[in-house]
Design a protein around this motif. Structure first.
Motif, PDB file in Angstrom:
ATOM      1  N   ASP A   5       0.857  -1.258  -0.043  1.00 27.72           N
ATOM      2  CA  ASP A   5       0.050  -0.084  -0.108  1.00 27.72           C
ATOM      3  C   ASP A   5       1.007   1.156  -0.027  1.00 27.72           C
ATOM      4  OD1 ASP A   5      -2.415  -1.594  -0.075  1.00 27.72           O
ATOM      5  OD2 ASP A   5      -2.572  -1.352   2.411  1.00 27.72           O
ATOM      6  N   ASN A   6       2.027   1.279   0.867  1.00 29.55           N
ATOM      7  CA  ASN A   6       2.764   2.302   0.939  1.00 29.55           C
ATOM      8  C   ASN A   6       3.417   2.505  -0.672  1.00 29.55           C
ATOM      9  OD1 ASN A   6       2.243   2.867   3.522  1.00 29.55           O
ATOM     10  ND2 ASN A   6       4.073   1.550   4.150  1.00 29.55           N
ATOM     11  N   VAL A   7       3.839   1.484  -1.359  1.00 30.56           N
ATOM     12  CA  VAL A   7       4.308   1.810  -2.584  1.00 30.56           C
ATOM     13  C   VAL A   7       3.633   2.265  -3.511  1.00 30.56           C
ATOM     14  CG1 VAL A   7       5.305   0.367  -4.460  1.00 30.56           C
ATOM     15  CG2 VAL A   7       6.385  -0.378  -1.995  1.00 30.56           C
ATOM     16  N   VAL A   8       2.308   1.617  -3.491  1.00 30.67           N
ATOM     17  CA  VAL A   8       1.460   2.177  -4.330  1.00 30.67           C
ATOM     18  C   VAL A   8       1.087   3.797  -4.127  1.00 30.67           C
ATOM     19  CG1 VAL A   8      -1.356   2.195  -4.924  1.00 30.67           C
ATOM     20  CG2 VAL A   8      -0.038   0.100  -4.653  1.00 30.67           C
ATOM     21  N   ARG A   9       0.934   4.261  -2.845  1.00 31.65           N
ATOM     22  CA  ARG A   9       0.872   5.630  -2.525  1.00 31.65           C
ATOM     23  C   ARG A   9       1.933   6.455  -2.996  1.00 31.65           C
ATOM     24  NH1 ARG A   9      -4.115   7.435  -2.360  1.00 31.65           N
ATOM     25  NH2 ARG A   9      -5.445   5.853  -1.664  1.00 31.65           N
ATOM     26  N   GLU A  10       2.786   5.933  -2.689  1.00 32.18           N
ATOM     27  CA  GLU A  10       4.295   6.774  -3.177  1.00 32.18           C
ATOM     28  C   GLU A  10       4.307   6.960  -4.603  1.00 32.18           C
ATOM     29  OE1 GLU A  10       8.991   5.504  -3.045  1.00 32.18           O
ATOM     30  OE2 GLU A  10       8.042   5.275  -1.302  1.00 32.18           O
ATOM     31  N   LEU A  11       3.977   5.858  -5.376  1.00 33.20           N
ATOM     32  CA  LEU A  11       4.004   6.102  -6.814  1.00 33.20           C
ATOM     33  C   LEU A  11       2.957   7.012  -7.267  1.00 33.20           C
ATOM     34  CD1 LEU A  11       4.741   2.305  -7.892  1.00 33.20           C
ATOM     35  CD2 LEU A  11       6.384   4.180  -7.936  1.00 33.20           C
ATOM     36  N   LEU A  12       1.895   6.728  -6.769  1.00 33.77           N
ATOM     37  CA  LEU A  12       0.786   7.541  -7.042  1.00 33.77           C
ATOM     38  C   LEU A  12       1.108   9.180  -7.003  1.00 33.77           C
ATOM     39  CD1 LEU A  12      -2.099   8.194  -7.611  1.00 33.77           C
ATOM     40  CD2 LEU A  12      -2.880   7.949  -5.491  1.00 33.77           C
ATOM     41  N   GLY A  13       1.834   9.531  -5.768  1.00 30.19           N
ATOM     42  CA  GLY A  13       2.456  10.586  -5.455  1.00 30.19           C
ATOM     43  C   GLY A  13       3.333  11.244  -6.475  1.00 30.19           C
ATOM     44  N   GLU A  14       4.184  10.372  -6.986  1.00 31.64           N
ATOM     45  CA  GLU A  14       5.317  10.739  -7.920  1.00 31.64           C
ATOM     46  C   GLU A  14       4.720  10.764  -9.228  1.00 31.64           C
ATOM     47  OE1 GLU A  14       8.446   7.616  -8.312  1.00 31.64           O
ATOM     48  OE2 GLU A  14       8.445   7.659  -5.887  1.00 31.64           O
ATOM     49  N   ALA A  69      -6.965   3.119  -4.124  1.00 30.41           N
ATOM     50  CA  ALA A  69      -7.830   3.169  -3.101  1.00 30.41           C
ATOM     51  C   ALA A  69      -8.631   1.612  -3.082  1.00 30.41           C
ATOM     52  CB  ALA A  69      -9.351   3.885  -3.314  1.00 30.41           C
ATOM     53  N   LEU A  70      -8.976   1.030  -4.431  1.00 23.66           N
ATOM     54  CA  LEU A  70      -9.334  -0.241  -4.415  1.00 23.66           C
ATOM     55  C   LEU A  70      -8.208  -1.513  -4.026  1.00 23.66           C
ATOM     56  CD1 LEU A  70     -10.860  -0.617  -8.169  1.00 23.66           C
ATOM     57  CD2 LEU A  70     -12.158  -0.737  -5.774  1.00 23.66           C
TER      58      LEU A  70
END
Length: 89
Positions: A5-14, A69-70
């Protein structure tokens, strides 16, 4: 929140940062080209491309937030967000 989840959120931010910056850089380059008088047609194309990238970037970020989110188990977390502010629209 898991590591994934952290990786997904980090990539989303990038992704959000890059898709927000890209049209601005294109506009800056278009202004440079226009100021030199080198190729007004190219400057116009880059300016229009910046608009297109801003619009499509907004769409992609909306979907990326939805899928992020999914992946975290929330099916409706991204449905009500308005991303237009992210892209100066």
């Amino acid at each position: 929140m898991t590591n994934e989840d952290n990786v997904v959120r980090e990539l989303l931010g990038e992704i959000t940062t890059l898709l927000n910056r890209f049209p601005k850089v294109l506009e800056h380059r278009a202004a440079e080209i226009e100021a030199t008088g080198k190729d007004p047609e190219l400057a116009s194309k880059l300016a229009k491309g910046a608009d297109a990238m801003r619009d499509s970037g907004n769409l992609y970020i909306t979907w990326a937030r939805h899928f992020a989110a999914l992946s975290e188990g929330s099916s409706d977390a991204a449905d009500d967000e308005d991303e237009s502010e992210d892209f100066d629209v």
